[in-house]
Design an enzyme around this catalytic site. Structure first.
Site, PDB file in Angstrom:
ATOM      1  N   ASN A   7       0.858  -1.182   0.000  1.00  0.00           N
ATOM      2  CA  ASN A   7       0.000   0.000   0.000  1.00  0.00           C
ATOM      3  C   ASN A   7       0.898   1.237   0.000  1.00  0.00           C
ATOM      4  O   ASN A   7       1.460   1.605   1.023  1.00  0.00           O
ATOM      5  CB  ASN A   7      -0.885  -0.042   1.258  1.00  0.00           C
ATOM      6  CG  ASN A   7      -1.824   1.141   1.346  1.00  0.00           C
ATOM      7  OD1 ASN A   7      -1.805   2.030   0.491  1.00  0.00           O
ATOM      8  ND2 ASN A   7      -2.638   1.158   2.384  1.00  0.00           N
ATOM      9  N   LYS A  14       3.281   0.830   3.112  1.00  0.00           N
ATOM     10  CA  LYS A  14       2.915  -0.162   4.127  1.00  0.00           C
ATOM     11  C   LYS A  14       2.904  -1.520   3.444  1.00  0.00           C
ATOM     12  O   LYS A  14       2.487  -1.618   2.289  1.00  0.00           O
ATOM     13  CB  LYS A  14       1.503   0.129   4.657  1.00  0.00           C
ATOM     14  CG  LYS A  14       1.481   1.175   5.748  1.00  0.00           C
ATOM     15  CD  LYS A  14       0.125   1.177   6.431  1.00  0.00           C
ATOM     16  CE  LYS A  14      -0.536   2.511   6.242  1.00  0.00           C
ATOM     17  NZ  LYS A  14      -1.937   2.600   6.477  1.00  0.00           N
ATOM     18  N   ARG A  90      -2.656  -2.164  -3.356  1.00  0.00           N
ATOM     19  CA  ARG A  90      -3.849  -1.355  -3.113  1.00  0.00           C
ATOM     20  C   ARG A  90      -3.783  -0.121  -4.003  1.00  0.00           C
ATOM     21  O   ARG A  90      -2.809   0.625  -3.972  1.00  0.00           O
ATOM     22  CB  ARG A  90      -3.900  -0.918  -1.657  1.00  0.00           C
ATOM     23  CG  ARG A  90      -5.080  -0.018  -1.399  1.00  0.00           C
ATOM     24  CD  ARG A  90      -4.976   0.651  -0.065  1.00  0.00           C
ATOM     25  NE  ARG A  90      -6.129   1.493   0.119  1.00  0.00           N
ATOM     26  CZ  ARG A  90      -6.080   2.708   0.648  1.00  0.00           C
ATOM     27  NH1 ARG A  90      -4.950   3.200   1.044  1.00  0.00           N
ATOM     28  NH2 ARG A  90      -7.173   3.406   0.787  1.00  0.00           N
ATOM     29  N   HIS A 179     -12.967   3.179   0.386  1.00  0.00           N
ATOM     30  CA  HIS A 179     -12.956   2.119   1.421  1.00  0.00           C
ATOM     31  C   HIS A 179     -13.616   0.844   0.891  1.00  0.00           C
ATOM     32  O   HIS A 179     -14.121   0.026   1.670  1.00  0.00           O
ATOM     33  CB  HIS A 179     -13.721   2.529   2.700  1.00  0.00           C
ATOM     34  CG  HIS A 179     -13.096   3.628   3.498  1.00  0.00           C
ATOM     35  ND1 HIS A 179     -13.850   4.591   4.138  1.00  0.00           N
ATOM     36  CD2 HIS A 179     -11.813   3.914   3.784  1.00  0.00           C
ATOM     37  CE1 HIS A 179     -13.045   5.425   4.777  1.00  0.00           C
ATOM     38  NE2 HIS A 179     -11.789   5.038   4.575  1.00  0.00           N
ATOM     39  N   ARG A 240     -11.609  15.812   8.130  1.00  0.00           N
ATOM     40  CA  ARG A 240     -12.384  16.206   6.941  1.00  0.00           C
ATOM     41  C   ARG A 240     -13.786  16.660   7.356  1.00  0.00           C
ATOM     42  O   ARG A 240     -14.405  16.050   8.229  1.00  0.00           O
ATOM     43  CB  ARG A 240     -12.515  15.027   5.968  1.00  0.00           C
ATOM     44  CG  ARG A 240     -11.190  14.578   5.366  1.00  0.00           C
ATOM     45  CD  ARG A 240     -11.443  13.577   4.237  1.00  0.00           C
ATOM     46  NE  ARG A 240     -10.233  12.867   3.909  1.00  0.00           N
ATOM     47  CZ  ARG A 240     -10.094  11.543   3.947  1.00  0.00           C
ATOM     48  NH1 ARG A 240     -11.111  10.772   4.293  1.00  0.00           N
ATOM     49  NH2 ARG A 240      -8.955  10.988   3.616  1.00  0.00           N
ATOM     50  N   GLY A 332     -15.115   2.317  14.869  1.00  0.00           N
ATOM     51  CA  GLY A 332     -16.203   1.326  14.832  1.00  0.00           C
ATOM     52  C   GLY A 332     -15.886   0.075  15.635  1.00  0.00           C
ATOM     53  O   GLY A 332     -16.766  -0.532  16.249  1.00  0.00           O
ATOM     54  N   ASN A 334     -13.571  -0.067  18.192  1.00  0.00           N
ATOM     55  CA  ASN A 334     -13.086   0.172  19.558  1.00  0.00           C
ATOM     56  C   ASN A 334     -13.889   1.129  20.411  1.00  0.00           C
ATOM     57  O   ASN A 334     -13.783   1.084  21.632  1.00  0.00           O
ATOM     58  CB  ASN A 334     -11.648   0.714  19.500  1.00  0.00           C
ATOM     59  CG  ASN A 334     -10.687  -0.303  18.951  1.00  0.00           C
ATOM     60  OD1 ASN A 334     -10.456  -1.333  19.562  1.00  0.00           O
ATOM     61  ND2 ASN A 334     -10.145  -0.030  17.770  1.00  0.00           N
ATOM     62  N   GLU A 383      -8.053  -5.041   5.547  1.00  0.00           N
ATOM     63  CA  GLU A 383      -7.914  -4.712   4.119  1.00  0.00           C
ATOM     64  C   GLU A 383      -6.763  -5.483   3.479  1.00  0.00           C
ATOM     65  O   GLU A 383      -6.848  -5.885   2.324  1.00  0.00           O
ATOM     66  CB  GLU A 383      -7.731  -3.200   3.946  1.00  0.00           C
ATOM     67  CG  GLU A 383      -9.036  -2.462   4.212  1.00  0.00           C
ATOM     68  CD  GLU A 383      -8.901  -0.953   4.270  1.00  0.00           C
ATOM     69  OE1 GLU A 383      -8.547  -0.444   5.346  1.00  0.00           O
ATOM     70  OE2 GLU A 383      -9.157  -0.296   3.262  1.00  0.00           O
TER      71      GLU A 383
HETATM   72  P1  AMP Z   1      -8.336   4.211  11.795  1.00  0.00           P
HETATM   73  O1  AMP Z   1      -8.240   5.332  10.811  1.00  0.00           O
HETATM   74  O2  AMP Z   1      -9.248   3.104  11.338  1.00  0.00           O
HETATM   75  O3  AMP Z   1      -7.006   3.715  12.254  1.00  0.00           O
HETATM   76  O4  AMP Z   1      -9.045   4.823  13.111  1.00  0.00           O
HETATM   77  C1  AMP Z   1      -8.489   5.843  13.898  1.00  0.00           C
HETATM   78  C2  AMP Z   1      -9.474   6.189  15.029  1.00  0.00           C
HETATM   79  O5  AMP Z   1      -9.785   4.973  15.734  1.00  0.00           O
HETATM   80  C3  AMP Z   1      -8.937   7.168  16.068  1.00  0.00           C
HETATM   81  O6  AMP Z   1      -9.868   8.241  16.252  1.00  0.00           O
HETATM   82  C4  AMP Z   1      -8.845   6.371  17.366  1.00  0.00           C
HETATM   83  O7  AMP Z   1      -9.372   7.087  18.455  1.00  0.00           O
HETATM   84  C5  AMP Z   1      -9.688   5.147  17.138  1.00  0.00           C
HETATM   85  N1  AMP Z   1      -9.019   3.972  17.712  1.00  0.00           N
HETATM   86  C6  AMP Z   1      -8.102   3.206  17.108  1.00  0.00           C
HETATM   87  N2  AMP Z   1      -7.669   2.214  17.946  1.00  0.00           N
HETATM   88  C7  AMP Z   1      -8.328   2.377  19.104  1.00  0.00           C
HETATM   89  C8  AMP Z   1      -8.332   1.700  20.368  1.00  0.00           C
HETATM   90  N3  AMP Z   1      -7.568   0.636  20.582  1.00  0.00           N
HETATM   91  N4  AMP Z   1      -9.164   2.162  21.320  1.00  0.00           N
HETATM   92  C9  AMP Z   1      -9.960   3.237  21.099  1.00  0.00           C
HETATM   93  N5  AMP Z   1      -9.994   3.919  19.932  1.00  0.00           N
HETATM   94  C10 AMP Z   1      -9.205   3.511  18.957  1.00  0.00           C
END
Ligand code: AMP
Length: 396
Positions: A7, A14, A90, A179, A240, A332, A334, A383
């Site tokens: 990616n 990555k 990707r 996505h 955004r 979503g 966490n 992904e």
């Molecule tokens: P992503 O772009 O999918 O990596 O998501 C980033 C967002 O997910 C951030 O706002 C974080 O606060 C939340 N997030 C990611 N990992 C955790 C975790 N282990 N616990 C709580 N929030 C998380």
């Protein structure tokens, strides 16, 4: 079969090496600051992580370092490059040219290049990644997996904008959605769980991360999605703005004496929950600030959930019903508070949430109670695994 999943960003790369038979990650890592100085973080499964500051003038040198690490006699995980059977790339934008993943040929690379205009920051970097891998592994089959492909099934009424039709014909201005690999992966799993892989089905996938989008999936196909011509549209995100009245662009430009590019930069990088709260784009920081009584953090969180619930409601209307909803990605998977806040708007659908189940993090779980009229799940996205599976399906 070992699949190398790549990616590429404009200054980053990555990667994961995945054994597609066991679906285990053999090694993964990240090259950062490509073209600036260079830093490699390599995590071989079951071995010590390696971090190296190494000169990476371009993506080819970055790929070359990664391949060296993968085959290193101590930190390595494979004997030599012949153990890499395929590469999955990707690719952000496939325009209307790609409705599914494809084996990469010269013609495919040309067609991806023709989509550069639609994703000027991402597609050129993706192409550089392909060229770098081809130069170092010329005999290895490579597959392109597009972020936009899953949404190519949207009907015209969903993807056209209310603009002069020739703008669509001449400039390809329409909703593309993003996505897609994640929405496809999570919706397939959700349909498996609810036993509707082959029958009539209506599900909604909420990919909530730093970038967020919601997709309506009917009979396994994307029929509408919240991101648009670019990933700026739809939900309020980390930085955004999501959807706004387009006239605001001109108004900001006038007030701040900004060019259109500068306004777009504000909408992409200084807006969303970070811009509203003045605290952070990270929901952990927002939760903490809100708990301490920061009103702007609280309103940012409220706005995020409100907008998400609005999209879910509109997709229930679009599909005339919904069987199940899934939450995925960083927030979503966490953030139980965000999930609860969104589901609290959905009582009219007969959705009830089991608070205990909702306290769980980062795992596949059913959140809804037995008597909930619509099933609600957390399904972790993956992904890289999705790209590896697509790659094997085409060249395995
Ligand atoms: P992503 O772009 O999918 O990596 O998501 C980033 C967002 O997910 C951030 O706002 C974080 O606060 C939340 N997030 C990611 N990992 C955790 C975790 N282990 N616990 C709580 N929030 C998380």
């Amino acid at each position: 079969m070992n699949v190398f999943v790549v990616n590429c960003g404009s200054s980053s790369l990555k990667y994961q090496l995945i054994n597609s038979d066991t679906e285990e990650v053999i090694a993964k890592g990240l090259c950062e600051r490509i073209g600036i100085d260079g830093r490699l973080t390599h995590k071989p499964t079951g071995k010590e992580q390696v971090v190296k500051e190494v000169a990476m003038p371009d993506h080819k040198s970055a790929v070359s370092y990664v391949l060296e690490e993968l085959t290193d006699p101590t930190a390595g995980v494979i004997k030599d490059l012949s153990e890499i059977d395929a590469v999955g790339h990707r690719i952000v934008h496939g325009g209307e040219k790609f409705a599914q993943s494809v084996v990469i040929t010269d013609d495919v690379m040309k067609a991806i290049e023709e989509c550069n205009d639609l994703a000027p920051l991402h597609n050129p970097a993706n192409l550089i990644g392909i060229s770098a891998c081809k130069a170092l592994m010329p005999e290895v089959p490579m597959v392109a997996v597009f972020d936009t492909a899953f949404h190519q099934t949207m009907p015209k009424k969903a993807y056209l904008y209310g603009l002069p039709y020739e703008y669509y014909e001449d400039y390809k201005i329409r909703k593309y959605g993003f996505h897609g690999t994640s929405h496809s992966f999570v919706s397939k799993r959700l349909l498996q769980i609810i036993g509707k892989e082959n029958g009539d089905s209506k599900v909604i996938i909420c990919h909530l991360g730093n970038g967020s989008s919601i997709t309506a999936v009917q009979n396994g196909k994307s029929v509408d999605t919240s991101m648009g011509f670019t990933p700026l549209d739809g939900l309020i995100m980390g930085t955004r703005s999501g959807s706004i009245d387009p006239a605001v662009v001109q108004y900001i430009a006038g007030k701040k004496d900004y060019t259109i590019d500068e306004v777009l930069n504000v909408l992409n990088k200084q807006s969303g929950v970070e811009g509203i709260s003045g605290v952070s784009s990270d929901f952990r920081d927002l939760d903490a600030a809100s708990m301490e009584g920061n009103e702007r953090a609280t309103v940012a969180l409220d706005m995020f959930a409100y907008r998400a619930a609005q999209y879910i409601g509109s997709y229930v209307a679009a599909m005339n019903g919904v069987d199940a909803i899934a939450f995925t990605a960083g927030i979503g998977e966490n953030n139980f508070k965000v999930r609860k806040a969104i589901c609290d708007y959905l009582g009219y659908l007969g959705i009830t949430i089991d608070e205990q189940a909702n306290a769980v993090r980062g795992e596949e779980i059913r959140l809804s109670t037995e008597d909930s009229k619509v099933a609600v799940y957390v399904i972790p996205t993956n992904e890289e695994l999705a790209i590896a599976r697509e790659t094997v399906a085409l060249v395995g």
